[in-house]
Design a protein around this motif. Structure first.
Motif, PDB file in Angstrom:
ATOM      1  N   TYR A 299       0.850  -1.192   0.000  1.00 18.37           N
ATOM      2  CA  TYR A 299       0.000   0.000   0.000  1.00 18.37           C
ATOM      3  C   TYR A 299       0.882   1.236   0.000  1.00 18.37           C
ATOM      4  O   TYR A 299       1.920   1.275   0.672  1.00 18.37           O
ATOM      5  CB  TYR A 299      -0.911   0.009   1.231  1.00 18.37           C
TER       6      TYR A 299
ATOM      7  N   SER B 224       1.905   5.158   0.888  1.00 15.91           N
ATOM      8  CA  SER B 224       1.961   5.791   2.210  1.00 15.91           C
ATOM      9  C   SER B 224       0.782   6.721   2.480  1.00 15.91           C
ATOM     10  O   SER B 224       0.512   7.061   3.624  1.00 15.91           O
ATOM     11  CB  SER B 224       3.257   6.591   2.334  1.00 15.91           C
ATOM     12  N   GLY B 225       0.089   7.161   1.422  1.00 13.08           N
ATOM     13  CA  GLY B 225      -0.988   8.134   1.597  1.00 13.08           C
ATOM     14  C   GLY B 225      -0.476   9.544   1.794  1.00 13.08           C
ATOM     15  O   GLY B 225      -1.262  10.472   2.007  1.00 13.08           O
TER      16      GLY B 225
ATOM     17  N   ASP C 240       3.030   9.523  -2.349  1.00 11.77           N
ATOM     18  CA  ASP C 240       2.144   8.489  -2.897  1.00 11.77           C
ATOM     19  C   ASP C 240       1.259   9.165  -3.951  1.00 11.77           C
ATOM     20  O   ASP C 240       0.106   9.500  -3.703  1.00 11.77           O
ATOM     21  CB  ASP C 240       1.305   7.870  -1.777  1.00 11.77           C
TER      22      ASP C 240
ATOM     23  N   PRO D  45      -3.869   5.845   0.903  1.00 13.82           N
ATOM     24  CA  PRO D  45      -2.914   4.808   0.483  1.00 13.82           C
ATOM     25  C   PRO D  45      -3.332   4.158  -0.843  1.00 13.82           C
ATOM     26  O   PRO D  45      -4.439   3.633  -0.953  1.00 13.82           O
ATOM     27  CB  PRO D  45      -2.954   3.796   1.634  1.00 13.82           C
TER      28      PRO D  45
END
Length: 203
Positions: free
Chosen positions: A110, A112-113, A117, A124
């Motif tokens: 996923y 990192s948000g 990202d 994410p």
């Protein structure tokens, strides 16, 4: 849906830390797992490897018959598998994720948000979203292997091939193309981040 396995090995420097590998794939369903191996901390980070060397290492692994699940006789032996070809869209998605892992100091399939990202845009991202966002659309099958801390191509390939899920991604005859990206961030936990993105297009 992550499984973690820790394996330690003694290196000549006698300094032990954790280096991580992880894999994900989708073929109408998604499977992911993570595992860990051991390595050296406080190292001088420097790696030189080109696109052809990355591709050659993967195709060398695929050129032989391999048992990715030696402890599970029901899974069977795979390979030899056809050669993979380099794909720049898969490389772009791999580069996005390796950069995100390095800059956000995280380790996951996923995103990192965070601002690094890019595909996630504030949340994410998931590996197949990054692959599509970077131009690899209308796919039949896609997958991802990640690793952190391995300092050579030989070391990361050995780690992936010794881990059943990652080995399966590398050996899968369902994939026809690959892109691999490496990003170095000395101030991060693992220093070196590797992402392999695999794919095949619908005919």
């Amino acid at each position: 849906m992550f499984n973690k396995i820790l394996t330690l090995k003694l290196l000549s420097t006698i300094i032990i830390s954790s280096l991580f590998i992880g894999c994900g794939s989708t073929d109408n369903s998604i499977t992911m797992n993570s595992s860990a191996i051991a390595g050296v901390q406080d190292r001088q980070l420097d790696i030189t490897v080109n696109q052809q060397e990355l591709l050659d290492a993967i195709n060398k692994a695929r050129s032989v018959q391999r048992d990715c699940y030696p402890n599970d006789n029901s899974r069977g032996v795979v390979g030899p598998s056809p050669k993979l070809y380099w794909n720049n869209d898969l490389y772009a998605s791999a580069l996005e994720h390796s950069t995100d892992l390095a800059q956000s100091d995280t380790f996951s399939h996923y995103g990192s948000g965070t601002s690094s990202d890019i595909t996630g845009d504030g949340r994410p991202s998931i590996f197949y979203e990054r692959i599509v966002a970077n131009g690899y659309s209308n796919y039949y099958s896609v997958g991802e292997n990640i690793a952190g801390g391995q300092e050579t191509l030989e070391e990361v390939m050995e780690a992936w091939l010794d881990s059943p899920g990652h080995c399966e991604n590398i050996m899968s005859p369902n994939y026809t193309e690959v892109g691999v990206a490496i990003v170095i961030e000395a101030d991060s936990t693992y220093g070196i981040y590797w992402t392999q993105n695999f794919g095949s297009k619908r005919q």
